[in-house]
Design a protein around this motif. Structure first.
Motif, PDB file in Angstrom:
ATOM      1  N   ASP A  78       0.802  -1.224   0.000  1.00 24.47           N
ATOM      2  CA  ASP A  78       0.000   0.000   0.000  1.00 24.47           C
ATOM      3  C   ASP A  78       0.835   1.275   0.000  1.00 24.47           C
ATOM      4  OD1 ASP A  78      -2.278  -1.572   0.061  1.00 24.47           O
ATOM      5  OD2 ASP A  78      -2.373  -1.591   2.250  1.00 24.47           O
ATOM      6  N   LEU A  79       2.018   1.243   0.659  1.00 29.29           N
ATOM      7  CA  LEU A  79       2.814   2.459   0.802  1.00 29.29           C
ATOM      8  C   LEU A  79       4.198   2.358   0.188  1.00 29.29           C
ATOM      9  CD1 LEU A  79       1.952   3.354   4.530  1.00 29.29           C
ATOM     10  CD2 LEU A  79       0.833   4.185   2.455  1.00 29.29           C
ATOM     11  N   GLY A  80       4.581   1.194  -0.276  1.00 28.13           N
ATOM     12  CA  GLY A  80       5.907   1.037  -0.850  1.00 28.13           C
ATOM     13  C   GLY A  80       7.018   1.009   0.176  1.00 28.13           C
ATOM     14  N   ILE A  81       6.697   0.662   1.425  1.00 23.84           N
ATOM     15  CA  ILE A  81       7.719   0.547   2.474  1.00 23.84           C
ATOM     16  C   ILE A  81       8.402  -0.811   2.307  1.00 23.84           C
ATOM     17  CG2 ILE A  81       8.122   0.394   4.959  1.00 23.84           C
ATOM     18  CD1 ILE A  81       5.845   2.353   5.372  1.00 23.84           C
ATOM     19  N   SER A  82       9.642  -0.790   1.862  1.00 20.71           N
ATOM     20  CA  SER A  82      10.368  -2.020   1.533  1.00 20.71           C
ATOM     21  C   SER A  82      10.733  -2.794   2.787  1.00 20.71           C
ATOM     22  CB  SER A  82      11.645  -1.670   0.764  1.00 20.71           C
ATOM     23  OG  SER A  82      12.539  -0.950   1.599  1.00 20.71           O
ATOM     24  N   ALA A  83      11.239  -4.012   2.573  1.00 17.06           N
ATOM     25  CA  ALA A  83      11.672  -4.841   3.702  1.00 17.06           C
ATOM     26  C   ALA A  83      12.799  -4.169   4.475  1.00 17.06           C
ATOM     27  CB  ALA A  83      12.113  -6.210   3.194  1.00 17.06           C
ATOM     28  N   ALA A  84      13.722  -3.520   3.738  1.00 20.49           N
ATOM     29  CA  ALA A  84      14.831  -2.830   4.403  1.00 20.49           C
ATOM     30  C   ALA A  84      14.321  -1.669   5.242  1.00 20.49           C
ATOM     31  CB  ALA A  84      15.833  -2.333   3.364  1.00 20.49           C
ATOM     32  N   ALA A  85      13.392  -0.880   4.677  1.00 17.58           N
ATOM     33  CA  ALA A  85      12.830   0.249   5.415  1.00 17.58           C
ATOM     34  C   ALA A  85      12.032  -0.237   6.617  1.00 17.58           C
ATOM     35  CB  ALA A  85      11.938   1.083   4.497  1.00 17.58           C
ATOM     36  N   TYR A  86      11.309  -1.339   6.450  1.00 17.38           N
ATOM     37  CA  TYR A  86      10.564  -1.923   7.568  1.00 17.38           C
ATOM     38  C   TYR A  86      11.507  -2.340   8.692  1.00 17.38           C
ATOM     39  CZ  TYR A  86       8.362  -5.625  10.277  1.00 17.38           C
ATOM     40  OH  TYR A  86       7.929  -6.422  11.310  1.00 17.38           O
ATOM     41  N   GLY A  87      12.597  -3.026   8.325  1.00 13.55           N
ATOM     42  CA  GLY A  87      13.559  -3.463   9.333  1.00 13.55           C
ATOM     43  C   GLY A  87      14.175  -2.300  10.086  1.00 13.55           C
ATOM     44  N   LEU A  88      14.497  -1.234   9.358  1.00 13.05           N
ATOM     45  CA  LEU A  88      15.062  -0.057  10.009  1.00 13.05           C
ATOM     46  C   LEU A  88      14.047   0.561  10.961  1.00 13.05           C
ATOM     47  CD1 LEU A  88      17.249   2.076  10.366  1.00 13.05           C
ATOM     48  CD2 LEU A  88      16.372   3.227   8.318  1.00 13.05           C
ATOM     49  N   GLY A  89      12.803   0.686  10.519  1.00 16.11           N
ATOM     50  CA  GLY A  89      11.776   1.263  11.379  1.00 16.11           C
ATOM     51  C   GLY A  89      11.538   0.432  12.626  1.00 16.11           C
ATOM     52  N   ALA A  90      11.544  -0.900  12.474  1.00  9.70           N
ATOM     53  CA  ALA A  90      11.378  -1.774  13.634  1.00  9.70           C
ATOM     54  C   ALA A  90      12.514  -1.566  14.633  1.00  9.70           C
ATOM     55  CB  ALA A  90      11.324  -3.234  13.186  1.00  9.70           C
ATOM     56  N   GLY A  91      13.738  -1.414  14.135  1.00 10.88           N
ATOM     57  CA  GLY A  91      14.892  -1.225  15.014  1.00 10.88           C
ATOM     58  C   GLY A  91      14.943   0.143  15.661  1.00 10.88           C
ATOM     59  N   LEU A  92      14.446   1.175  14.974  1.00 10.38           N
ATOM     60  CA  LEU A  92      14.473   2.526  15.523  1.00 10.38           C
ATOM     61  C   LEU A  92      13.691   2.609  16.825  1.00 10.38           C
ATOM     62  CD1 LEU A  92      14.091   4.725  12.316  1.00 10.38           C
ATOM     63  CD2 LEU A  92      16.124   4.467  13.751  1.00 10.38           C
ATOM     64  N   PHE A  93      12.638   1.818  16.957  1.00  7.71           N
ATOM     65  CA  PHE A  93      11.883   1.781  18.217  1.00  7.71           C
ATOM     66  C   PHE A  93      12.805   1.452  19.384  1.00  7.71           C
ATOM     67  CE2 PHE A  93      10.070  -0.957  21.439  1.00  7.71           C
ATOM     68  CZ  PHE A  93       9.022  -0.206  21.923  1.00  7.71           C
ATOM     69  N   PHE A  94      13.623   0.415  19.229  1.00  5.08           N
ATOM     70  CA  PHE A  94      14.498  -0.012  20.313  1.00  5.08           C
ATOM     71  C   PHE A  94      15.568   1.031  20.620  1.00  5.08           C
ATOM     72  CE2 PHE A  94      12.760  -4.044  18.799  1.00  5.08           C
ATOM     73  CZ  PHE A  94      12.410  -4.646  19.993  1.00  5.08           C
ATOM     74  N   LEU A  95      15.986   1.764  19.611  1.00  3.41           N
ATOM     75  CA  LEU A  95      17.013   2.782  19.818  1.00  3.41           C
ATOM     76  C   LEU A  95      16.532   3.860  20.781  1.00  3.41           C
ATOM     77  CD1 LEU A  95      19.750   4.027  19.098  1.00  3.41           C
ATOM     78  CD2 LEU A  95      18.635   5.133  17.144  1.00  3.41           C
ATOM     79  N   THR A  96      15.423   4.498  20.478  1.00  2.00           N
ATOM     80  CA  THR A  96      14.927   5.572  21.352  1.00  2.00           C
ATOM     81  C   THR A  96      14.386   5.013  22.663  1.00  2.00           C
ATOM     82  OG1 THR A  96      12.835   5.518  20.122  1.00  2.00           O
ATOM     83  CG2 THR A  96      14.432   7.202  19.506  1.00  2.00           C
ATOM     84  N   TYR A  97      13.867   3.796  22.615  1.00  3.72           N
ATOM     85  CA  TYR A  97      13.386   3.149  23.838  1.00  3.72           C
ATOM     86  C   TYR A  97      14.525   2.992  24.841  1.00  3.72           C
ATOM     87  CZ  TYR A  97      10.761  -0.333  26.629  1.00  3.72           C
ATOM     88  OH  TYR A  97      10.127  -1.009  27.639  1.00  3.72           O
ATOM     89  N   ALA A  98      15.656   2.463  24.365  1.00  6.51           N
ATOM     90  CA  ALA A  98      16.796   2.247  25.251  1.00  6.51           C
ATOM     91  C   ALA A  98      17.371   3.563  25.761  1.00  6.51           C
ATOM     92  CB  ALA A  98      17.871   1.443  24.523  1.00  6.51           C
ATOM     93  N   LEU A  99      17.475   4.567  24.888  1.00  6.30           N
ATOM     94  CA  LEU A  99      18.045   5.859  25.293  1.00  6.30           C
ATOM     95  C   LEU A  99      17.178   6.582  26.316  1.00  6.30           C
ATOM     96  CD1 LEU A  99      19.306   7.195  21.834  1.00  6.30           C
ATOM     97  CD2 LEU A  99      20.700   6.334  23.730  1.00  6.30           C
TER      98      LEU A  99
END
Length: 447
Positions: free
Chosen positions: A55-76
């Motif tokens: 629906d939005l063209g969010i690729s697997a790589a972009a999805y993986g990065l977005g999933a990981g960004l949650f943990f980054l700010t969560y930990a900080l």
């Protein structure tokens, strides 16, 4: 006269066992539901991955990065969040966490592309940060060490329940595709995010900051609980336990290492178990989902039945080491077996997932107090969350280079054995003092 005697008995303070039962009943359901909602909103993007691409063209790589960004700010954000909760109180801060993460999770329904996806995942990590270490801190206000591992085990049931119900609930919401012109994933984000906002009101009304604020405790009972907790903290932490520098002592760093290894395992299983089960044969999505839930049912049973035995420092350490070795054995069995025994191996490993996690947090809590305890628990959890980065990343690299995900399970099993060896050196605060006193006494006796 009989009426006066009955009235006096009614006003007598309750026995410690009765008080513990009352605190479990009043506090744990609220905390468990909050954690269920938290994990649902944290992991529901896994169900939307395919549709976000279409629906939005969010690729697997972009999805993986977005999933990981949650943990980054969560930990900080973990340590600052816990320090604020220590200052303003648990009731307000946990309710605030739930409102903000619920609204941001619901706002995922309005993602337009990669940039908005990244921004909302970053904001979700900031908003949700502090819930787990905040609850770990909150439990130290109520339960002594004998009961705290059990309470933590119950709290971690939220992860089990979220992984058991998350797939079916999310799949049902995704079937609303086309209703009012919305995609199914939009309905899922909206209808799984808003309940957190609504439940925040319940937390605000029902969760007392401390025993002295609980309307269901008498003033004498509340005072007795807080005095026992304070005396225990003083015995374990000693004079230096208030300093934030205590978070960097060898024992705290050792607990962080063990927790890091544990989190590598947890997040590897969360992200890879469905795909591993999918390779067992030609199965429907529902069949894969049902089989995936079995290890989490085993994890729930372990969380309910086993942490209660960690009533002394020696028992806690023995259960911790046994748990780590059992997790390693389960993954080793899963890595070399056919479908049936592989799934049984995952279940065996999962039994100890939250037994180990509930015990690990006893160690920093036994050595820190005040501001240092608040910051220390956040620090331990933030460092452990790095396992959420490392585990799936290493697993993916091993699968890519060898063509077999089971090789990654063997590596993680070895990591757990190393963690078990390291756990042999862990000591709770009062243990170290007793050992030091014993050494001094022996030295005096020899002279």
């Amino acid at each position: 006269m009989t009426i006066d005697v009955l009235a006096d008995r009614k006003n007598l303070p309750r026995e410690p066992r009765e008080l513990n039962r009352l605190m479990f009943v009043k506090l744990m359901p609220l905390l468990i539901i909050a954690y269920i909602l938290s994990f649902l909103d944290r992991t529901n993007i896994a169900l939307a991955k395919h549709q976000l691409d279409i629906d939005l063209g969010i690729s697997a790589a972009a999805y993986g990065l977005g999933a990981g960004l949650f943990f980054l700010t969560y930990a900080l954000s973990e340590v600052p969040s816990n320090l604020i909760m220590h200052k303003v109180g648990a009731r307000f801060w946990i309710a605030r966490i739930m409102v903000t993460w619920g609204l941001i999770s619901a706002a995922m329904a309005f993602v337009q592309g990669e940039t908005s996806f990244y921004v909302l995942r970053l904001l979700l990590g900031i908003a949700e940060a502090g819930l787990f270490p905040g609850v770990m801190l909150y439990l130290t206000y109520w339960f002594n060490r004998e009961q705290r591992a059990r309470a933590t085990g119950y709290f971690l049931l939220g992860v089990c329940f979220a992984n058991i119900i998350g797939g079916p609930v999310g799949a049902a919401l995704m079937r609303m595709d086309g209703m009012l012109g919305w995609h199914g994933w939009q309905w899922m984000f909206l209808l799984e995010g808003l309940p957190a906002v609504a439940f925040a009101w319940v937390v605000w009304r029902k969760l007392p900051d401390r025993p002295s604020k609980a309307p269901w405790l008498s003033a004498e009972e509340a005072r007795g609980i807080e005095q026992r907790i304070a005396a225990e903290a003083e015995e374990g932490a000693g004079a230096g336990g208030h300093s934030i520098k205590q978070c960097l002592t060898p024992q705290i760093l050792l607990a962080i290492f063990v927790y890091f290894c544990h989190q590598i395992t947890i997040y590897t299983v969360i992200f890879f178990l469905p795909s591993i089960i999918g390779r067992y044969g030609d199965m429907s999505t529902m069949s894969v989902g049902l089989l995936t839930s079995l290890p989490w049912i085993a994890a729930a049973l372990g969380a309910v039945l086993l942490p209660r035995f960690a009533t002394t420092p020696k028992r806690a350490r023995s259960l911790l080491i046994t748990g780590l070795l059992t997790m390693a054995l389960g993954l080793a069995i899963a890595s070399v077996s056919g479908p049936v025994f592989s799934l049984l191996g995952f279940c065996l490993s999962a039994v100890m997932f939250f037994v180990v996690q509930s015990i690990i947090f006893l160690y920093p809590a036994s050595r820190l107090k005040g501001v240092a305890l608040a910051g220390g628990l956040g620090f331990v959890n933030a460092c452990g969350l790095l396992g959420g980065f490392v585990g799936p990343s290493v697993m993916g690299l091993i699968e890519m280079s060898t063509g077999d995900a089971m090789n990654g399970l063997k590596v993680i099993a070895l990591v757990l054995v190393v963690a078990a060896v390291a756990a042999l050196r862990l000591r709770q605060g009062q243990e170290s003092k007793r050992e030091h006193g014993s050494v001094v006494q022996q030295a005096r006796s020899s002279t």
